[in-house]
Design a protein around this motif. Structure first.
Motif, PDB file in Angstrom:
ATOM      1  N   GLY A  90      86.435  49.495  40.347  1.00  0.00           N
ATOM      2  CA  GLY A  90      86.886  49.700  41.483  1.00  0.00           C
ATOM      3  C   GLY A  90      87.980  50.260  41.236  1.00  0.00           C
ATOM      4  O   GLY A  90      88.702  50.058  43.050  1.00  0.00           O
TER       5      GLY A  90
ATOM      6  N   ASP B  38      81.781  56.793  54.959  1.00  0.00           N
ATOM      7  CA  ASP B  38      81.295  55.869  54.398  1.00  0.00           C
ATOM      8  C   ASP B  38      79.734  55.987  54.557  1.00  0.00           C
ATOM      9  O   ASP B  38      78.840  56.451  55.049  1.00  0.00           O
TER      10      ASP B  38
ATOM     11  N   ARG C 155      85.645  53.806  48.481  1.00  0.00           N
ATOM     12  CA  ARG C 155      85.175  52.476  47.601  1.00  0.00           C
ATOM     13  C   ARG C 155      85.262  51.787  48.007  1.00  0.00           C
ATOM     14  O   ARG C 155      85.025  50.727  48.761  1.00  0.00           O
ATOM     15  N   PRO C 156      83.845  50.852  47.762  1.00  0.00           N
ATOM     16  CA  PRO C 156      83.289  49.358  48.630  1.00  0.00           C
ATOM     17  C   PRO C 156      84.419  48.571  48.543  1.00  0.00           C
ATOM     18  O   PRO C 156      85.374  48.468  47.758  1.00  0.00           O
ATOM     19  N   SER C 157      84.577  48.058  49.585  1.00  0.00           N
ATOM     20  CA  SER C 157      85.821  47.114  50.895  1.00  0.00           C
ATOM     21  C   SER C 157      86.827  48.045  50.615  1.00  0.00           C
ATOM     22  O   SER C 157      88.390  47.634  51.689  1.00  0.00           O
TER      23      SER C 157
END
Length: 552
Positions: A264, A136, A199-201
């Motif tokens: 994404g 993270d 990944r982002p979020s």
């Protein structure tokens, strides 16, 4: 008594050597010989006097008298160029990461460097394994794997529903590794998490699932015996964002690798047998053997395109990579004809051959293909996109022709080759890791400045740098090897005891000071010490998972 004129000759007070040749005499001595007492000694052309006792050391410069390393003694050889053997010297060895009585075995002035700053054992009754790790941005770690019977996270006990194993995903604190949350991947069949990608979020996970799959309040039904499982969790609390399981009735498959797309989404590397329907025209059916698969999905898990090869003869995708410009690569191994839709179809020479294909990022059609051929078995076990180039790990049993044009015929059961190529397939560098028995790579992760860390298992002795890695007798031990951007060894460590131990997952991060670190995880059968105390498995036939943070 009158003294005679002095006679000058070489008198080495201390002679040093290294693996590349002698460093020479420490200086000239002058001896005044009293007349009638000593016979003058003539000047010698060599480095010492034959038979003379010398102090010697054959280790790298800067390691003598550090840690356990020390000089030895030997007699000057007949050709006066050094000692034939240097008895009693202690040379650098691989750091053992022993925590009970730690020593500086590699003699670099640091005790237990590249060993664990913390380690945690994960398991309970039955057979348990940690298969994947991720990092993270906060420095916390994620772990994923499978367990048999039951496993405990922070006081919460997960018990399998009915199959041979269920899966788990957990988040661990950067300091100490305590679980912050954990999720049970449950179902009546076998469930396992094999790969993680932050990944982002969202936290993307992949693996396999048999029949119905439950994660918290989310349930997906599937007909497959072992379907391709892909899903996403909220990294903050582990809540499911979406979950997919694909596979026809009786299908068998696994997602082994993930790579991020700029939009994404991800590209998943997998294999499947029997059949799978991803919707629309993205369907495989009537597969009598394993088919290699690369599947692109968007940020919500909806399939975008599918590439496959094999299906009538064995083919498996072991790694996927996406370059900065969006170019997609899939790698693995195949037998027979790959049948991948590439301009040049690939046909194996003997047993398994390795393959690398480049796929169009918009629709997944094959642009070009490349094979690692030879007698016996050659398997590309991972691919990594770094600085607009590719790093590949290939294990070889038999012989192999690699990009430098050399036909390698290693000894032992299985050797490892790690090499870097540019977009045109031209070799940048190649490193060979010979083993007296075998070495296999299970995971690659990037290091700063274009480097790479490899994790896997090995048996016997492995040439991995200045000093070899040597496993315990009879069983595999876990290892990590770090290479810099030029392919030179940064570090090499082996962990294990008398059982079968493996590194299955590797992930890298950088702290707020810019210092890199590693998370590694895998499985231990008996006992192992990563530097913070032994991890012990209670029963001889049990297997536990583990996760550790490695300082660099």
């Amino acid at each position: 008594m009158r003294r005679a004129e002095g006679s000058r000759f070489r008198y080495p007070q201390r002679v040093r050597s290294n693996r590349h040749g002698w460093l020479g005499s420490a200086g000239w001595g002058v001896l005044l010989i009293a007349a009638g007492c000593f016979v003058p000694v003539p000047e010698l052309e060599g480095e010492c006097r034959p038979g003379e006792a010398l102090v010697c050391y054959e280790g790298p410069e800067g390691t003598e008298d550090k840690g356990l390393c020390k000089a030895g003694t030997g007699a000057c050889s007949r050709d006066a160029q050094g000692v034939d053997s240097c008895d009693g010297q202690v040379l650098p060895a691989t750091e053992s990461c022993e925590s009970q009585e730690p020593e500086d075995e590699d003699c670099d002035g640091v005790v237990n460097d590249y060993c664990a700053t913390w380690s945690r054992q994960l398991g309970g009754a039955g057979s348990d394994s940690l298969q994947a790790v991720a990092v993270d941005p906060t420095g916390d770690a994620f772990s994923g794997g499978r367990f048999g019977e039951e496993i405990v996270f922070a006081g919460e006990t997960f018990t399998i529903e009915g199959g041979q194993s269920d899966g788990f995903i957990a988040r661990h604190a950067a300091s100490g590794g305590a679980p912050m949350w954990a999720k049970h991947v449950a179902g009546p069949g076998e469930q396992s998490v094999l790969v993680l990608l932050r990944r982002p979020s969202r936290l993307i996970f992949g693996g396999f699932a048999g029949g119905r799959t439950d994660i918290g309040s989310t349930t997906v039904d599937a007909a497959a015996s072992q379907g391709l499982m892909l899903g996403a969790l909220d990294p903050a609390d582990g809540e499911v964002q979406w979950l997919q399981v694909w596979g026809d009735d009786g299908a068998y498959g696994r997602i082994h690798a993930l790579a991020p797309r700029a939009d994404g989404g991800v590209v998943a590397g997998a294999y499947v047998r029997v059949g799978v329907d991803f919707g629309g025209t993205m369907k495989l059916e009537g597969l009598s053997n394993d088919a290699a698969v690369a599947l692109a999905v968007d940020g919500m898990g909806q399939p975008l395109w599918l590439w496959s090869g094999g299906g009538n003869t064995q083919a498996r995708t072991e790694g996927v990579a996406v370059a900065d410009d969006g170019a997609v690569f899939a790698a693995g191994f195949f037998r027979g004809t790959l049948g991948s839709g590439c301009p040049d179809d690939l046909v194996s020479v003997d047993d398994d051959d390795g393959f690398l294909v480049r796929l169009d990022p918009d629709d997944g059609h094959c642009l070009w293909s490349y094979a690692v051929e030879g007698t016996g078995s050659q398997r590309i076990r991972g691919v990594l996109a770094v600085d607009d180039e590719l790093i590949l790990a290939v294990d070889v049993e038999g012989s192999a022709v690699l990009p430098d044009g050399i036909n390698y015929t290693p000894g032992g059961d299985r050797h490892l080759f790690v090499y870097r190529i540019d977009r045109d397939g031209e070799l940048v560098w190649l490193r060979r890791f010979p083993a007296t028995r075998k070495i296999e790579a299970f995971q690659l992760a990037p290091l700063p400045d274009g480097g790479v860390v490899i994790g896997g298992s090995a048996e016997g002795a492995v040439e991995a740098g200045e000093t070899p890695l040597t496993s315990q007798p009879l069983e595999d031990d876990a290892y990590i090897i770090g290479l810099d951007g030029k392919g030179d060894t940064l570090f090499a460590r082996m962990f294990g005891g008398n059982g079968d131990d493996d590194v299955m997952g590797v992930a890298t991060g950088t702290d707020t000071n810019g210092t890199p670190y590693l998370y590694i995880g895998g499985e231990v059968t008996n006992t192992m010490d990563l530097g913070q105390g032994p991890l012990a498995v209670p029963g001889d036939d049990d297997q536990y998972g583990w996760i550790a943070r490695i300082g660099m």
